[in-house]
Write a protein that holds these residues in place. Sequence first.
Motif, PDB file in Angstrom:
ATOM      1  N   HIS A   1       0.822  -1.214   0.000  1.00 53.52           N
ATOM      2  CA  HIS A   1       0.000   0.000   0.000  1.00 53.52           C
ATOM      3  C   HIS A   1       0.856   1.264   0.000  1.00 53.52           C
ATOM      4  N   ALA A   2       2.114   1.140   0.441  1.00 53.74           N
ATOM      5  CA  ALA A   2       3.048   2.259   0.329  1.00 53.74           C
ATOM      6  C   ALA A   2       3.695   2.320  -1.051  1.00 53.74           C
ATOM      7  N   ARG A   3       3.305   1.390  -1.939  1.00 48.50           N
ATOM      8  CA  ARG A   3       3.841   1.281  -3.311  1.00 48.50           C
ATOM      9  C   ARG A   3       5.351   1.061  -3.304  1.00 48.50           C
ATOM     10  N   LEU A   4       5.835   0.287  -2.343  1.00 46.47           N
ATOM     11  CA  LEU A   4       7.265  -0.001  -2.262  1.00 46.47           C
ATOM     12  C   LEU A   4       7.587  -1.300  -2.994  1.00 46.47           C
ATOM     13  N   PRO A   5       8.629  -1.328  -3.811  1.00 43.11           N
ATOM     14  CA  PRO A   5       9.151  -2.619  -4.279  1.00 43.11           C
ATOM     15  C   PRO A   5       9.591  -3.432  -3.065  1.00 43.11           C
TER      16      PRO A   5
ATOM     17  N   LEU B   1       6.371 -13.193  -7.119  1.00 38.75           N
ATOM     18  CA  LEU B   1       6.647 -13.645  -8.483  1.00 38.75           C
ATOM     19  C   LEU B   1       5.437 -13.449  -9.384  1.00 38.75           C
ATOM     20  N   GLU B   2       4.235 -13.633  -8.834  1.00 38.57           N
ATOM     21  CA  GLU B   2       3.025 -13.459  -9.639  1.00 38.57           C
ATOM     22  C   GLU B   2       2.795 -11.998  -9.989  1.00 38.57           C
ATOM     23  N   LEU B   3       2.964 -11.109  -9.018  1.00 40.62           N
ATOM     24  CA  LEU B   3       2.662  -9.697  -9.230  1.00 40.62           C
ATOM     25  C   LEU B   3       3.818  -8.944  -9.890  1.00 40.62           C
ATOM     26  N   GLY B   4       5.048  -9.396  -9.633  1.00 42.57           N
ATOM     27  CA  GLY B   4       6.202  -8.698 -10.186  1.00 42.57           C
ATOM     28  C   GLY B   4       6.542  -7.414  -9.458  1.00 42.57           C
ATOM     29  N   ASN B   5       6.202  -7.329  -8.176  1.00 44.22           N
ATOM     30  CA  ASN B   5       6.448  -6.106  -7.394  1.00 44.22           C
ATOM     31  C   ASN B   5       7.761  -6.147  -6.626  1.00 44.22           C
TER      32      ASN B   5
ATOM     33  N   VAL C   1      -2.812  -4.229 -12.027  1.00 43.93           N
ATOM     34  CA  VAL C   1      -3.983  -5.017 -11.628  1.00 43.93           C
ATOM     35  C   VAL C   1      -4.621  -4.364 -10.405  1.00 43.93           C
ATOM     36  N   ASP C   2      -5.824  -4.809 -10.102  1.00 45.65           N
ATOM     37  CA  ASP C   2      -6.545  -4.244  -8.964  1.00 45.65           C
ATOM     38  C   ASP C   2      -6.185  -4.992  -7.686  1.00 45.65           C
ATOM     39  N   ARG C   3      -4.883  -5.287  -7.520  1.00 41.96           N
ATOM     40  CA  ARG C   3      -4.450  -6.105  -6.395  1.00 41.96           C
ATOM     41  C   ARG C   3      -4.559  -5.367  -5.061  1.00 41.96           C
TER      42      ARG C   3
ATOM     43  N   SER D   1      -6.945  -5.112   0.682  1.00 45.44           N
ATOM     44  CA  SER D   1      -7.322  -3.956   1.497  1.00 45.44           C
ATOM     45  C   SER D   1      -8.243  -4.408   2.625  1.00 45.44           C
ATOM     46  N   TRP D   2      -8.261  -3.626   3.694  1.00 42.58           N
ATOM     47  CA  TRP D   2      -9.118  -3.963   4.838  1.00 42.58           C
ATOM     48  C   TRP D   2     -10.590  -3.846   4.459  1.00 42.58           C
ATOM     49  N   GLN D   3     -10.922  -2.958   3.534  1.00 39.67           N
ATOM     50  CA  GLN D   3     -12.312  -2.868   3.093  1.00 39.67           C
ATOM     51  C   GLN D   3     -12.792  -4.202   2.539  1.00 39.67           C
ATOM     52  N   THR D   4     -11.930  -4.872   1.775  1.00 37.67           N
ATOM     53  CA  THR D   4     -12.297  -6.168   1.204  1.00 37.67           C
ATOM     54  C   THR D   4     -12.179  -7.274   2.239  1.00 37.67           C
ATOM     55  N   GLU D   5     -11.081  -7.271   2.976  1.00 37.54           N
ATOM     56  CA  GLU D   5     -10.815  -8.363   3.905  1.00 37.54           C
ATOM     57  C   GLU D   5     -11.812  -8.421   5.058  1.00 37.54           C
TER      58      GLU D   5
END
Length: 528
Positions: free
Chosen positions: A442-446, A460-464, A497-499, A504-508
């Motif tokens: 969520h901090a957009r950190l690699p 590996l799936e997301l590539g982040n 993607v909408d990962r 997110s806590w809203q979803t979880e």
Amino acid sequence: MPVQPLTQSFTSARPDGLDGPEALPPAAARGRLRVAVVTSGGVDGDSRALRVAAAAHAAGYQVTLVGQAPATVALPGIEVRRVAVAGVLGNHRVRRPRPGLRWPLAYRSAGAYDHRTVQLAAARQLLVTRSAELDLVHRPLPLLALARVGHALAWLRYGVRAGWTRMRAAQYLAAVRRRRSPVARLDNLMTDLARLALGRRAWRRLDPSLLDEEVAYGPVLDQVRPHLIHALGHRALGVAIRAALRAEGGGHRIEVVWDVPPRMPAASRREGVAGDAHERSFAREADGVVTVGQGLARELRARHRLATTPAVVRNAPPLAERPLTHPHGVRDRCHLAPEVPLLVHAGPVTADRGPGTVIEALPKLYDLHAAFVVPDPAHPDVAALRERAEQLGVHTRLHVLPYVPVAEITAFLASADIGVLPVLKLPHHQSVLATRYFEYAHARLPVVVSDVRAMAAATLELGNGEVFRAADTADFVRAVGAVLTNPRRYRKAYDRVDRLREWSWQTESAPLLDLYTRLLGPRSRAEA
């Protein structure tokens, strides 16, 4: 762009993004029903407890958050009850060790040890004062000589007494260390005998600190009289089940939801057996069970023969509309310019989390700085980390910072270049995505993570980010170098993607609130 406020919204929403009344449980299920969220640790740093309490409040429940100090956080509309656990029963074994044949001269209690050692220190102070007095006060020579002989004899008596006291004190401290770390063969034998003789009730003998928590938490829950208790961890579960039994005896029904974290390795067989016995005593009494990963949910169902598989509610941060900014983020707190590379490690620095890999890699990463955001900068584990960094000559590139409030974590971390999770390949790390992983995302950190199953697969799936072999310093250096070479490539993974909405806590929190509705739905306002 204007700076957003630091307090993130904890409001629950449906996975499809809708907010408002249609996202909440039916009004009949909410009304004035009370929910108590119970954590056995401090409230301020428990992100799971804070997020659960805020989600329940947003869904319309009256919420009381119960935990230990520090508990200074203020959540609008949520009552926070701080309890103090005296530790009388849990510390009795340590304060009154049984020396036995190995330490026959040890003091028999903490009181005796304190009294004798302080008394010895006072006697020394009096002797030093007497020495100064003899040097300053004028006396006839014969009287002065007699006084000095008497003073020398007093020092001799003190020396004998000091030797005896220190020997007994050393044996007492050795016995205490043995009690605090019961890992000898005799300790393990006594643990196994207690397990065989007492079965699931063995926890009462092996870990009486659980009863200290009952004494502290029980009266608070009896006073709150909630309709549902959300118990975080097995220690809180026992407190919740016992409170529910007492309430039901008085005609008040309490539902209990057990929130199960990954199982941490026990420090000793005694601790492991006590925790397992306590968990088995109450696990099947819970009305609902939630946990943080699918693998752990299946394991719990098999271990405790649960009727249904526990719901999965991962501890992810709330999704912000746009990246939050922090006026004093991690980079600012380290006093680093924007062009200086910075990696961040958030969380305790216990050995199983692999912080040593980061320190060992710093000499090979040149101008890279490392920030460790920890709950207690004065902890011995942190001191050991600093010492190793000094030995390697990289202490100027190591920064240790205290925790920030839970609502600020994502914004605080965002100014770093990399988030690292160098955890070792232990069972409790393998099956779940760590809370810190979601916070880095969520901090957009690699990210740079070790090759534990869940986090490696997600990366590996997301590539982040990059995956390295756990505890392999050279491979860690390779992974960090790869990210620093092209950080934009890894940050873009969060946009493809909408990962982040999924994480997110809203979803979880949606399955958790659904569980609350199922358990409390039939009740009416009249029952509140």
